[in-house]
Design a protein around this motif. Structure first.
Motif, PDB file in Angstrom:
ATOM      1  N   ASP A   1     -61.570  25.662 -40.904  1.00 55.64           N
ATOM      2  CA  ASP A   1     -61.363  24.767 -39.759  1.00 55.64           C
ATOM      3  C   ASP A   1     -61.780  23.343 -40.107  1.00 55.64           C
ATOM      4  OD1 ASP A   1     -60.674  26.448 -37.211  1.00 55.64           O
ATOM      5  OD2 ASP A   1     -62.200  27.618 -38.275  1.00 55.64           O
TER       6      ASP A   1
ATOM      7  N   PHE B   1     -56.961  24.948 -40.110  1.00 54.77           N
ATOM      8  CA  PHE B   1     -56.529  25.460 -38.801  1.00 54.77           C
ATOM      9  C   PHE B   1     -56.515  24.294 -37.818  1.00 54.77           C
ATOM     10  CE2 PHE B   1     -59.151  29.063 -40.642  1.00 54.77           C
ATOM     11  CZ  PHE B   1     -58.070  29.598 -41.314  1.00 54.77           C
TER      12      PHE B   1
ATOM     13  N   ARG C   1     -62.829  23.322 -24.949  1.00 55.50           N
ATOM     14  CA  ARG C   1     -61.953  23.008 -26.078  1.00 55.50           C
ATOM     15  C   ARG C   1     -61.057  21.809 -25.805  1.00 55.50           C
ATOM     16  NH1 ARG C   1     -60.717  28.202 -29.714  1.00 55.50           N
ATOM     17  NH2 ARG C   1     -61.063  26.577 -31.247  1.00 55.50           N
TER      18      ARG C   1
ATOM     19  N   LYS D   1     -52.034  24.997 -33.384  1.00 61.98           N
ATOM     20  CA  LYS D   1     -52.752  26.017 -32.622  1.00 61.98           C
ATOM     21  C   LYS D   1     -53.128  25.466 -31.255  1.00 61.98           C
ATOM     22  CE  LYS D   1     -57.586  25.271 -33.889  1.00 61.98           C
ATOM     23  NZ  LYS D   1     -58.689  25.616 -34.771  1.00 61.98           N
ATOM     24  N   HIS D   2     -53.435  26.276 -30.310  1.00 64.07           N
ATOM     25  CA  HIS D   2     -53.293  27.720 -30.295  1.00 64.07           C
ATOM     26  C   HIS D   2     -52.065  27.970 -29.453  1.00 64.07           C
ATOM     27  CE1 HIS D   2     -57.573  26.558 -30.596  1.00 64.07           C
ATOM     28  NE2 HIS D   2     -57.693  27.561 -31.434  1.00 64.07           N
TER      29      HIS D   2
ATOM     30  N   MET E   1     -50.936  29.227 -35.191  1.00 63.65           N
ATOM     31  CA  MET E   1     -51.926  30.247 -34.801  1.00 63.65           C
ATOM     32  C   MET E   1     -51.681  30.632 -33.349  1.00 63.65           C
ATOM     33  SD  MET E   1     -56.107  30.022 -34.667  1.00 63.65           S
ATOM     34  CE  MET E   1     -56.288  29.529 -36.377  1.00 63.65           C
TER      35      MET E   1
ATOM     36  N   PHE F   1     -55.714  33.119 -27.937  1.00 63.48           N
ATOM     37  CA  PHE F   1     -56.400  34.299 -27.417  1.00 63.48           C
ATOM     38  C   PHE F   1     -55.836  34.747 -26.069  1.00 63.48           C
ATOM     39  CE2 PHE F   1     -60.197  32.559 -29.815  1.00 63.48           C
ATOM     40  CZ  PHE F   1     -60.389  33.650 -30.632  1.00 63.48           C
TER      41      PHE F   1
ATOM     42  N   ASP G   1     -55.415  34.581 -33.872  1.00 66.30           N
ATOM     43  CA  ASP G   1     -56.737  33.971 -33.799  1.00 66.30           C
ATOM     44  C   ASP G   1     -57.775  35.041 -34.181  1.00 66.30           C
ATOM     45  OD1 ASP G   1     -58.788  32.200 -33.524  1.00 66.30           O
ATOM     46  OD2 ASP G   1     -58.108  31.372 -31.634  1.00 66.30           O
ATOM     47  N   TRP G   2     -58.989  34.600 -34.309  1.00 65.64           N
ATOM     48  CA  TRP G   2     -60.107  35.405 -34.822  1.00 65.64           C
ATOM     49  C   TRP G   2     -60.272  36.697 -34.004  1.00 65.64           C
ATOM     50  CZ3 TRP G   2     -64.018  33.481 -38.408  1.00 65.64           C
ATOM     51  CH2 TRP G   2     -65.197  34.218 -38.439  1.00 65.64           C
TER      52      TRP G   2
ATOM     53  N   MET H   1     -56.072  37.798 -38.556  1.00 63.78           N
ATOM     54  CA  MET H   1     -57.325  37.122 -38.877  1.00 63.78           C
ATOM     55  C   MET H   1     -58.498  38.034 -38.567  1.00 63.78           C
ATOM     56  SD  MET H   1     -58.991  33.544 -37.428  1.00 63.78           S
ATOM     57  CE  MET H   1     -57.790  32.393 -38.013  1.00 63.78           C
TER      58      MET H   1
ATOM     59  N   TRP I   1     -67.009  21.561 -34.299  1.00 65.23           N
ATOM     60  CA  TRP I   1     -66.261  21.747 -35.552  1.00 65.23           C
ATOM     61  C   TRP I   1     -66.567  20.604 -36.512  1.00 65.23           C
ATOM     62  CZ3 TRP I   1     -64.303  26.449 -35.831  1.00 65.23           C
ATOM     63  CH2 TRP I   1     -63.871  27.078 -34.661  1.00 65.23           C
TER      64      TRP I   1
ATOM     65  N   GLU J   1     -65.363  25.459 -28.754  1.00 64.50           N
ATOM     66  CA  GLU J   1     -65.050  26.835 -28.361  1.00 64.50           C
ATOM     67  C   GLU J   1     -66.195  27.478 -27.574  1.00 64.50           C
ATOM     68  OE1 GLU J   1     -63.742  29.325 -31.567  1.00 64.50           O
ATOM     69  OE2 GLU J   1     -63.595  31.087 -30.271  1.00 64.50           O
TER      70      GLU J   1
HETATM   71  C1  BGC Z   1     -60.870  29.750 -32.953  1.00 61.68           C
HETATM   72  C2  BGC Z   1     -59.854  29.066 -33.818  1.00 61.68           C
HETATM   73  C3  BGC Z   1     -60.352  28.951 -35.225  1.00 61.68           C
HETATM   74  C4  BGC Z   1     -60.683  30.333 -35.733  1.00 61.68           C
HETATM   75  C5  BGC Z   1     -61.163  30.344 -37.172  1.00 61.68           C
HETATM   76  C6  BGC Z   1     -61.364  31.044 -33.570  1.00 61.68           C
HETATM   77  O1  BGC Z   1     -62.438  31.563 -32.862  1.00 61.68           O
HETATM   78  O2  BGC Z   1     -60.304  30.000 -31.685  1.00 61.68           O
HETATM   79  O3  BGC Z   1     -59.557  27.802 -33.306  1.00 61.68           O
HETATM   80  O4  BGC Z   1     -59.397  28.333 -36.032  1.00 61.68           O
HETATM   81  O5  BGC Z   1     -61.692  30.876 -34.913  1.00 61.68           O
HETATM   82  O6  BGC Z   1     -62.393  29.791 -37.306  1.00 61.68           O
END
Ligand code: BGC
Length: 738
Positions: free
Chosen positions: A116, A160, A174, A214-215, A258, A261, A293-294, A325, A432, A500
Motif C-alpha cells: 500500500d 494498491f 477512509r 480501489k475499492h 481491487m 469489502f 480485498d484483504w 488476497m 497509510w 481504514e
Molecule cells: C484495505 C485495502 C488495502 C489492503 C492491503 C485492506 O484492509 O481495505 O485498501 O489495500 O488491506 O493492505
C-alpha cells in the motif's frame, strides 16, 4: 585482452551446442522478444493445476518483522505464490525471495510484490483528500511518479492505489484516502495517479509500478459512515456517481482493480458478477486482473452469502475475482471445486492469464530483481522533496481570514503557538504511511522557527492533548497567549482517527480542543489563527466564530510543516480549494455540492440550523490576492449535438501578490428525463497569475462528453434542451439542438 573473450565465447558455443544436442530449447515464454500474448499462452499450457492455484493466491511477507519471524516465513514460503504483500523495506531480502521463485520452482514464474503506497513511499505527500484540493493533477501525477520510483527501488512492483471511492460521509475514516465528493475531480486524479505510477507505456519500465483502482465499488457509501458495512446503492447512482472514476482509471490503463469489502444492495462486491465481469471486463474491456480485498473472500460467510469456504471460492472466482488476497481460500478449494464442476477451467485460466499478463507487462520475467542502490540515493531525493513541498502547499485551504489577519503582519513581534500538533510530526503523516519514517517529517515548531528565524518570538504551550479530559495545561496556554501579539492554535486529528476502520460518529473537534479555543478567546481576547491537521472534513460551527482565521492544512506529509509556516508568513500564497464539503454539524450529513434539487428547495430545512447550507461548500478556498472574473464568453448560444461550444473567461489578478487560481466550470440541466444534480463540475483548470496579469481560461464543451448522462444501465443519454454553464457567480444559458 581478447583471449579470455574468445575462450568464453567458445565455452558458451559448446554449451549451446550440447544443449541443442540434448534437445533443450528455451521455452517461448522465456523469450524476451516474443509477444506477451504468446508468452502467456505458452506458459499457461505448461502449468499444472497447483501452479495455477498458486498464481491466484496472494499472501503477506514480513508483516511481523521480527528476525525470527522473517526466518520462519522464508522457510515456509511456497515460492510458487502469485503475489506477496511485501512489508519489508529491503530490496535485498525481496530479491532473495524472488530468487527462490525464479530458481527453485519448475517454471520460474516471478512473484509480484505489492504494497500500500497510498500517498508516497518514503517521501510522504499529503493524503489524497488534501491532494484533491490542489486541483493540480499534473503535480499529483509527479508525486505518484516519485512514489513509484521509491517503491520500485525498495522492491515493490505494484501499489494498491489510487483509492477513488467517492465519499460524501465524513464520518467514514477512509474519506482521507480518496479525492473527495465529486466524480469528475476524482476521475481526473484517477487518471493522473495511474499515469504517474505506471508511466505512459504498456510495458512498464523500471521506474514505474502497476496501479490498483480501489475499492470497486461504492465503498464510500457504507451505512452511517461505518467501515465494511452494507451499501444500498441504486444502479442510477452507481452509473452516475460511483463508476465514472473507475472507468476513467481503466481507460488510463490501470493494470489492476481491487474489489471492495461492502455488500452492494445484497451482492457483495467480491462476488458481484454484474460489476466485475459484465461491466468491468466485458463492457469496458479491462484486461488486467481483479484482486479481492484483504480476507474479503472468506468474509462472504459473515456477509451471509456463502455457507463455507468452498462456496466463497466458487462464488468469488466465477463472479470475476481473479486473485485472492490473503485468506488462502482459492488455494485450499479450487481443486475440489473443479472436480465437482462448480468452477470452470476456462474461468481459472482466464484469471491466471490476466495475472501472468500483468507480470509480463511489468517486465518481471525478464528483470525479476530490484536493483540494489544505497538508500541515500533511493529515497527523499531533492526532486521528491520539492514536489512534496509544493503539493503540500497547494493542497492547503484557507477557510477564513477575517480582516486579512493572514499573512502575519510585520508588526507582529511575538506569537503564542499552542496545541497538541505543534511538536508532533507523527500525526502530520496521515493514515497509510508507506515506508515513511517519522524522523524525516518536519515538525511545525521547527518549521516556524526556521520561517520566522528570530524575527518573531514564539511562545509554546501544548494546551491539551488531542482528546482527553485533562485541562491542566490550559493555564500555560493562556499565559503564552497573554504575552504574545497573536495566537496560532494547531489542532486536529491524530493519524489513527482516519483511514481504514476509523469511523467517527461525531466529526467536530473533541470537546477539550473546542474548550481550549474558547478559553483562549475569552481569557485573552487575542486574535486567534486556527491551523487544522485532520483526515476528514470537520464540523466547525461551534468554534468558527471564536477564531479570526482558519487554515485547513490536512495531513500534509514529510514537508507539510514548512508549507504551513510559509502560508502563515506569506511566503506562499494559498491556492487550495475544497474537494469536499464541510458540514455545519455531523447531523447535516450528507451534504455535498451536487445533490439533487428538493421538491421544495426553500423548505425542509433543519429547524435547529436554520439553513441547508453547509459551513463550506466544495470548491471553497481563499487566497491572499484578489481575482476579477471578466464576463464569460460563449462561442454560440445554441449548438447542435455534434457541434462544440467554447467558453472562455479572462481572469485578472487584481491584488499585489502572485497567485494560482483554479477555475471550476459547472453545468446544470434543469429539465431532464432522469433528474440531474443541481450542478455538476465538468472541467477545472489551475493557472498561475502574476499580480496585475490577466489570463484566459477555456472550456471546450463537447456535448457527448460533457452534457450526456448515464441511465441505470449505463447507456448514455444526450437530450436537447436548455443547459446552464456556471462559473464563479455567473450563470449562462445555452441550448442544445438535435
Ligand atoms: C484495505 C485495502 C488495502 C489492503 C492491503 C485492506 O484492509 O481495505 O485498501 O489495500 O488491506 O493492505
Amino acid at each position: 585482452m581478447k583471449k579470455p573473450l574468445i575462450f568464453l565465447t567458445g565455452i558458451l558455443l559448446l554449451a549451446g551446442l550440447s544443449s541443442l544436442k540434448k534437445g533443450y530449447k528455451t521455452p517461448l515464454y522465456k523469450d524476451e522478444h516474443a509477444p506477451i500474448k504468446q508468452r502467456v499462452e505458452d506458459l499457461l499450457k505448461r502449468m499444472t493445476l497447483d501452479e495455477k492455484m498458486m498464481q491466484l493466491s496472494q499472501y503477506t511477507f514480513g508483516l511481523n518483522d521480527n528476525p525470527n519471524n522473517i526466518e520462519r516465513e522464508k522457510s515456509t514460503l511456497d515460492p510458487r505464490v502469485g503475489s506477496l504483500i511485501y512489508f519489508g523495506n529491503d530490496p535485498i531480502l525481496r530479491n532473495e525471495i524472488q530468487k527462490r521463485a525464479i530458481e527453485e520452482t519448475r517454471l520460474g514464474i516471478p512473484i509480484l510484490f505489492g504494497f500500500d503506497i497510498i500517498h508516497g513511499c518514503k517521501t510522504l505527500f499529503p493524503i489524497p483528500l488534501a491532494t484533491g484540493c490542489s486541483f493540480d493533477t499534473a503535480l499529483a501525477r509527479k508525486a505518484c511518479e516519485i512514489a513509484a520510483r521509491e517503491s520500485y527501488l525498495s522492491g515493490i512492483n505494484w501499489t494498491f492505489s489510487p483509492m477513488i471511492n467517492i465519499a460524501r460521509d465524513p464520518r467514514w475514516g477512509r474519506i482521507s484516502e480518496g479525492y473527495g465528493e465529486d466524480p469528475y475531480t476524482t476521475s481526473m486524479f484517477a487518471i493522473a495517479s495511474v499515469k504517474g505510477y505506471q508511466g505512459n507505456k504498456n510495458i512498464i519500465d523500471s521506474l514505474h509500478i502497476a496501479a490498483t483502482l480501489k475499492h470497486y465499488i461504492a465503498y464510500g457509501l457504507s451505512e452511517g459512515g461505518r467501515d465494511y458495512t452494507y451499501t444500498d446503492v441504486s444502479r442510477q447512482a452507481l452509473w452516475e456517481t460511483y463508476l465514472p472514476a473507475f472507468k476513467a482509471g481503466v481507460d488510463a490503463g490501470a493494470k489492476t482493480v481491487m474489489s471492495s469489502f461492502n455488500d452492494i444492495s445484497g451482492t457483495p462486491a467480491t462476488i458481484n458478477k454484474y460489476l466485475l465481469t459484465d461491466v468491468l471486463k466485458n463492457d469496458w474491456g479491462f484486461k488486467g486482473f481483479v484482486v479481492s480485498d484483504w480476507d474479503a473472500i472468506a468474509q462472504l460467510m459473515a456477509q451471509g452469502v456463502a455457507k463455507d469456504s468452498m462456496a466463497c471460492a466458487q462464488k468469488a472466482l466465477m463472479a470475476g475475482t481473479d486473485m485472492d488476497m490473503l485468506d488462502g481460500i482459492y488455494e485450499q478449494n479450487l481443486k475440489e471445486l473443479l472436480k465437482e464442476h462448480r468452477v470452470t477451467m476456462q474461468r481459472m485460466d482466464d484469471a491466471v492469464r490476466r495475472i501472468l499478463t500483468v507480470k509480463f507487462q511489468l517486465g518481471l520475467f525478464d528483470h525479476p530483481y530490484t536493483p540494489v542502490i544505497p538508500a541515500s540515493q533511493r529515497y527523499l531525493q531533492p526532486h521528491a522533496r520539492t514536489i512534496a513541498s509544493k503539493l503540500a502547499a497547494e493542497s492547503m485551504v484557507l477557510l477564513k481570514n477575517k480582516k486579512n489577519i493572514l499573512p502575519i503582519s510585520s508588526s507582529v513581534k511575538s506569537i503564542a503557538v499552542i496545541g497538541p500538533m505543534v511538536k508532533d510530526s507523527f500525526d502530520l503523516m496521515g493514515a497509510w504511511r508507506g515506508r515513511a519514517d517519522v524522523k524525516d517529517v518536519e515538525s511545525i515548531y521547527t518549521a516556524l522557527q526556521e520561517e520566522f528565524n528570530g524575527k518573531i518570538s514564539l511562545h509554546y504551550a501544548k494546551g491539551c492533548d488531542f482528546d482527553s479530559k485533562d485541562k491542566s495545561d490550559f493555564d500555560s496556554a493562556i499565559q503564552a497567549a497573554k504575552i504574545s501579539d497573536e495566537v496560532i492554535l494547531f489542532l486536529g486529528e491524530k493519524n489513527g482517527w482516519s483511514g481504514e476502520n476509523a469511523s467517527r460518529s461525531n466529526i467536530s473537534l473533541p470537546k477539550v480542543q473546542e474548550d481550549l479555543i474558547k478559553a483562549i478567546k475569552e481569557k485573552t481576547g487575542k486574535p486567534v489563527i486556527l491551523v487544522l491537521n485532520n483526515g476528514r472534513p470537520l464540523a466547525l460551527a461551534n468554534i468558527e466564530p471564536d477564531v479570526n482565521a482558519i487554515l485547513e492544512a490536512w495531513q500534509p506529509g514529510t514537508l507539510g510543516a514548512s508549507a504551513i509556516a510559509g502560508i502563515l508568513s506569506g511566503r506562499i500564497n494559498p491556492s487550495g480549494k475544497l474537494d469536499v464539503t464541510f458540514p455545519l454539524t455531523t447531523g447535516q450529513i450528507p451534504v455535498f455540492y451536487d445533490m439533487r434539487q428538493s421538491a421544495r428547495p426553500q423548505s425542509g430545512i433543519y429547524q435547529d440550523l436554520g439553513t441547508n447550507d453547509p459551513m463550506y461548500w466544495f470548491g471553497y478556498g481563499l487566497t491572499y490576492t484578489t481575482y476579477h472574473f471578466g464576463k464569460v464568453k460563449l462561442s454560440a448560444t445554441s449548438i447542435k449535438k455534434k457541434q462544440q461550444l467554447i467558453a472562455t473567461v479572462h481572469v485578472t489578478n487584481t491584488g499585489t501578490r502572485d497567485g494560482e487560481e483554479t477555475v471550476l466550470w459547472y453545468i446544470s440541466h434543469p429539465e431532464a428525463t432522469i433528474s440531474r444534480p443541481q450542478k455538476e463540475l465538468k472541467h477545472f483548470q489551475k493557472l498561475g497569475i502574476k499580480a496585475g496579469q490577466t489570463v484566459t481560461y477555456k472550456f471546450v464543451i463537447n456535448p457527448k462528453a460533457v452534457l450526456a448522462y448515464p441511465n441505470d444501465k449505463g447507456e448514455s443519454i444526450l437530450e436537447a434542451g436548455d443547459y446552464y454553464l456556471m462559473v464563479g457567480n455567473q450563470k449562462l444559458r445555452f441550448e442544445l439542438r438535435n
